[in-house]
Structures are given as C-alpha cells and as structure tokens.
Design an enzyme around this catalytic site. Sequence first.
Site, mmCIF file in Angstrom:
data_model
loop_
_atom_site.group_PDB
_atom_site.id
_atom_site.type_symbol
_atom_site.label_atom_id
_atom_site.label_comp_id
_atom_site.label_asym_id
_atom_site.label_seq_id
_atom_site.Cartn_x
_atom_site.Cartn_y
_atom_site.Cartn_z
ATOM 1 N N SER A 107 3.414 3.492 0.677
ATOM 2 C CA SER A 107 2.511 4.546 0.223
ATOM 3 C C SER A 107 1.565 5.024 1.324
ATOM 4 C CB SER A 107 1.699 4.048 -0.976
ATOM 5 O OG SER A 107 1.054 2.825 -0.669
ATOM 6 N N PHE A 108 1.170 4.125 2.249
ATOM 7 C CA PHE A 108 0.206 4.503 3.278
ATOM 8 C C PHE A 108 0.843 4.725 4.646
ATOM 9 C CE2 PHE A 108 -3.060 1.849 0.769
ATOM 10 C CZ PHE A 108 -3.248 2.901 -0.112
ATOM 11 N N VAL A 125 7.294 1.667 8.666
ATOM 12 C CA VAL A 125 7.574 0.631 9.660
ATOM 13 C C VAL A 125 8.759 1.098 10.498
ATOM 14 C CG1 VAL A 125 8.140 -1.781 10.086
ATOM 15 C CG2 VAL A 125 6.742 -1.170 8.092
ATOM 16 N N LYS A 163 4.166 -1.051 12.542
ATOM 17 C CA LYS A 163 3.674 -0.615 11.234
ATOM 18 C C LYS A 163 2.638 0.478 11.473
ATOM 19 C CE LYS A 163 1.636 -2.595 7.004
ATOM 20 N NZ LYS A 163 1.226 -3.867 6.358
ATOM 21 N N ASP A 204 0.077 -12.433 -3.064
ATOM 22 C CA ASP A 204 1.227 -11.570 -3.367
ATOM 23 C C ASP A 204 2.533 -12.226 -2.940
ATOM 24 O OD1 ASP A 204 2.308 -9.321 -4.531
ATOM 25 O OD2 ASP A 204 2.145 -8.081 -2.742
ATOM 26 N N GLY A 236 11.341 0.796 7.233
ATOM 27 C CA GLY A 236 10.601 0.625 5.986
ATOM 28 C C GLY A 236 9.627 1.761 5.769
ATOM 29 N N LYS A 237 9.249 1.962 4.497
ATOM 30 C CA LYS A 237 8.343 3.056 4.158
ATOM 31 C C LYS A 237 7.505 2.631 2.969
ATOM 32 C CE LYS A 237 9.229 8.009 4.725
ATOM 33 N NZ LYS A 237 10.214 9.072 4.482
#
EC number: 2.7.11.1
Length: 444
Positions: A130-131, A134, A149, A243, A127-128
Amino acid sequence: MSTAPIKHEGFLTKEGGGFKSWKKRWFILKGGDLSYYKTKGELVPLGVIHLNTSGHIKNSDRKKRVNGFEVQTPSRTYFLCSETEEERAKWIEILINERELLLNGGKQPKKSEKVGVADFELLNLVGKGSFGKVIQVRKKDTGEVYAMKVLSKKHIVEHNEVEHTLSERNILQKINHPFLVNLNYSFQTEDKLYFILDYVNGGELFYHLQKDKKFTEDRVRYYGAEIVLALEHLHLSGVIYRDLKPENLLLTNEGHICMTDFGLCKEGLLTPTDKTGTFCGTPEYLAPEVLQGNGYGKQVDWWSFGSLLYEMLTGLPPFYNQDVQEMYRKIMMEKLSFPHFISPDARSLLEQLLERDPEKRLADPNLIKRHPFFRSIDWEQLFQKNIPPPFIPNVKGSADTSQIDPVFTDEAPSLTMAGECALNPQQQKDFEGFTYVAESEHLR
C-alpha cells in the site's frame, strides 16, 4: 590452552545461570572467546562465551544493577556488571569489535560510505504494497544483489504511519541475527524512503505451505526452532513482533527461515511487565488479550507462534473461519482440537502456547527450547546454521527470482509511484536521521 593473545581482561560481576546469584569473576578475552574464572590466575575457566555466536552486546538495566550490560548467546543471555561506567563502555566496545572481527573473517569493518539511489541498478520488481514496492537491485560497485524497499513519504504521512516507519528503521538498525532480515543501508530523497535489505529469494513460507498443504513434523520442528531464536532475539531487544504469519517468513536459498517486515513491531518493552495496547496484527494469529483490548505484552508473539506451528502441521490456523467475527469468537471461546496425526509432544507444546491466559501461557523461550517437542534440536548448532535444512528451495543462486510471483516480476521495475509529491519542510523534519549504513561487511 589457547596461544592467542589476551585482548582484554579484568574483574566483572556475573549473574549465575542456575541460582541467579551474583559473583565476582575474572574475565579474559582472547581468540574470540570470553572466558571467566573463579579468580585471577586460575587456569581452568568456569565457563566460556563464544563471541562468534553471540547476539547483541549492550548496556542493560534489566537486572537493576549499576553499570550492567548483557551478552546474548543462543543458549542464554549473560548479565554482567563492572565497577565503573567507563569500564563498562570499554568492555562493550572491545567485545563488539571482537565479534565484528570474527564475523568479518578477520578483516576490520569497512568505514561508512554515503549511498544513494544512483548506486543501484534496478533488476526486477519483487513485491508491492500500500505504501510502496520492493525491487531487486544490484549495487554497482560490488555486484551484490539486495532488496530495495521503496516507500512513499506522502502516503506515510497521510496514513499517520511516520512513527511505525521510523520504528521499523530503528529496529532493523539494531538487530543482527541469522534468522532476521538484515538492513544494509537506508537513505531518503525528497519524496521517498529507501531500505536496502538482504535479498531473500527462497519464497514465502506461505507459498510453500500452500503448495505442500502441510509440512512434516520434522520440517515444522526445524522452522519452529529457527523462529524461536528469532523471536527470542527481538524480545531481548525490547521488541514485540506482533505480525507473525507465513507471509512474513521467507526461506533463504539455503532453506533457512528469514523473518521480515517489522512495520507492526513495537519497541521499548524491556521488562516482563511492559505492555502496549494498539489493536494490530493479522486476524488468524491474534492472541485473545489483543481482542480484549486491555493491553498486552510479549506473550502475544508466542500465541501467534503456536497458531503458526498448528497451521504448518495441519494446513490451517487453529481457529480459522472465513467470517472474521466468528473467528474472533472461536479464538476467545472455542476448545482447541487436534487432528489424529498430531503427536503427543506437538500437542503438548501447542496446548501450552495456545493458552488463553497470557500469565499461564508458555512464553519463556528457555522453557520452549527445553520442551520435548524440541529435544532433538542442538540450539547452538542451529544458530550457527550447522544443521542442514529439511528443504532446499529450487533456486539457482542468490539472485534467482523463480520463487517470486510473476505478477510482480512481469512488471518493469520503476521507482515512480502514483500520486507522489515532495513534502513541505515541516513534514520533512519527521524523517530526520533516517539515513543508515551497516557498520560491517558481514551484514552485506
């Protein structure tokens, strides 16, 4: 009658489950069960709290009682109080130790260890954001597979996300629930923060919903029930999730829900009247009171839950529109409509969850559990994962990456990130206390 030794006993004052009156009861802890009796010497208990299915056990002032504490279970939260602060501390310590022992297969919890980047082998990028990113990793000494992470401190500071990031770490540290992702370790280097989380590889609920277009009502009921228990646990811990959406819900390799990504959570809301006001979340799932900007409470999560149920049943959120401003207008104004195949029970539940007035909205998890839509659910069996999931992801074991988007797994895993650099000493102070090691092996 159990022959297990008594580990602790004494008088506590307990709030009743029905009339909410407080009564002094004799409590006995043995064999993993906390039983309570009308008085000392009685042979038949009035009730039993099973610690192997309990959630948090902690101090509580929610009932405005001196020396109060609470024990969360799938069916209810027990509110208790002791005569002295010392007694309360002793009860909590003993109960937590007993629960940890049960969950740890009868073994004493492992002592904390110092963990760092060098303890993990990088396997795959999964996973990728903005900050950061993973990465699927393997702990070298145990062979356990985790999700690492990795966040850039520089990006966090530049985007004023320090508070959110530390809040996420705090929340992950204190939650322990079968349908919430577990934090095993957290640590930091000069330029990065690291969360070592459970690796959950059954794919995003979003992926499965896109593939199947919509789910059967039985499948929605099962996922919905597991989400109810997860949200209830967060709310009892003083956390609003903010969320809830299919992208933040993963399936385990066994087919259970696992709620992830606590970056937008708000902690510290312990009473029903506590509110916050930050405008955040994902447009399709925002409650009307968030759009109004007058402050909101835990009810927003139940609106999002209603929107999610609707989407799982029909394929789209209830007020969806490609034009975000038009979607906001529909959330605020448009009458809720249903396709013909939605059952009366599902329709009734959705109408109560998607009530625009937060004070009238169905937002009490105990009432939600008793709604006819969930009448077939045995909540304690569900909590213990004793009810078979309706769908098993096609993965081979806990390390499989076949349900992960190849756009990530085709890229070589690396800890480097663009534009990273170490912070100055003053900025580094913001991240003091970030390091964490889970207290027991059952979290691994």
